[in-house]
Scaffold this active site. Sequence first.
Site, PDB file in Angstrom:
ATOM      1  N   ASP A  98       0.859  -1.173   0.000  1.00  0.00           N
ATOM      2  CA  ASP A  98       0.000   0.000   0.000  1.00  0.00           C
ATOM      3  C   ASP A  98       0.903   1.233   0.000  1.00  0.00           C
ATOM      4  OD1 ASP A  98      -2.427   1.449   0.264  1.00  0.00           O
ATOM      5  OD2 ASP A  98      -2.055   1.667   2.409  1.00  0.00           O
ATOM      6  N   ASP A 115      -0.194   5.137   1.074  1.00  0.00           N
ATOM      7  CA  ASP A 115      -0.418   6.035   2.211  1.00  0.00           C
ATOM      8  C   ASP A 115      -0.262   5.265   3.521  1.00  0.00           C
ATOM      9  OD1 ASP A 115      -1.055   8.319   0.685  1.00  0.00           O
ATOM     10  OD2 ASP A 115      -3.095   7.607   0.400  1.00  0.00           O
ATOM     11  N   ASP A 172      -1.389  -0.614   6.237  1.00  0.00           N
ATOM     12  CA  ASP A 172      -1.428   0.018   7.553  1.00  0.00           C
ATOM     13  C   ASP A 172      -2.826   0.071   8.139  1.00  0.00           C
ATOM     14  OD1 ASP A 172      -2.145   1.992   5.530  1.00  0.00           O
ATOM     15  OD2 ASP A 172      -2.111   3.459   7.162  1.00  0.00           O
TER      16      ASP A 172
END
Length: 352
Positions: A35, A37, A232
């Site tokens: 991922d 961000d 995250d």
Amino acid sequence: MRLPIPRRPRRTTPPTNTVADARTPLEGVDTVLADLDGVVYRGRHAIDHAVESLTDVARTRRVGYITNNASRTAEAVASQLSGYGLEVGADDVVTSPQAAVRLLVDAVPAGATVLVVGGEGLTSVIEAEGFVVTRSADDAPAAVVQGFSPDVGWAQLAEASYALHTGIPWIATNTDWTIPQERGIAPGNGTLVSAVHTAVGRLPVTAGKPETPIFAAAVERFGATEAAFIGDRLDTDIVGANAAGLTSVLVLTGIDGAKQVLAADAKSRPDFIVGDLRELLQPYPETVEHDEDDVHVVTVRAASVAVRGHVVRVLSAGDDPVDLLRAGAAAVWGTGKAIYGLDVDPALHADR
């Protein structure tokens, strides 16, 4: 409540190793999907150790990047990543608009007119596939495709609502409720989709995380046989990776932290928890569980957590807060009870 610790270290059950000793999170993995961000960068700035770690991983494995953010093109994302020092081209980036187009091809005839809510990251992909983009419901679109853009406002949402009342297909690139920005957490595409949902009374088909189309697109593009996904967020990244059958790695540099991990349900529990991306190629610590009288003890290196009934307490914080979280998560998850049914030691989820 304080848990009594037995005076003699007597085991009534053999230790259970949930992760093999000295195994790294990427053992047996040929493709690593990350991922963006909260994993590689936050706002305009690279996260500490992310670039060096992914560069190391790329020496032995295929590395690709997955993003739910539909506001930018793959080329723009690759350019940003290259600016941090990563060797990335547009083909290394899988976006939610690319996954959405895969769904669109199956939903409407080739060359159909499609009402698009979103920016260039979405319109460019749809036009490249041969579809005609419109912004007006008056053009009798065959489908609506909705993605995030900071420029989306009421007028675009209203046009989508007008068009969807005719019953045509509705595809959302993603439904993330929030999007991290340098100034903080802002509303994401999920909030905009929710506004349209409220107006039309139905939900879209979703291409991005946590749904599987975006993972399937990445696995196919990179020819992965054993893939790991690093994220995250539990509700999108980990849920999606688990559903797609990928090894799931939660990194604690973004949205979710100890409180969310401890409360995670079965679908959102990661295979591995790492403090930062340096740990991807480091031996992952063994988790050992054993019983001492009526107390169940979970130990990760020097961190140890005990469970008796509904009470969860820290016996030893150890040297690494991530080890304590690993032990605490194994202890809480192993009870089979929801977090609100447990008395959990605050030290397990204290802000660090």
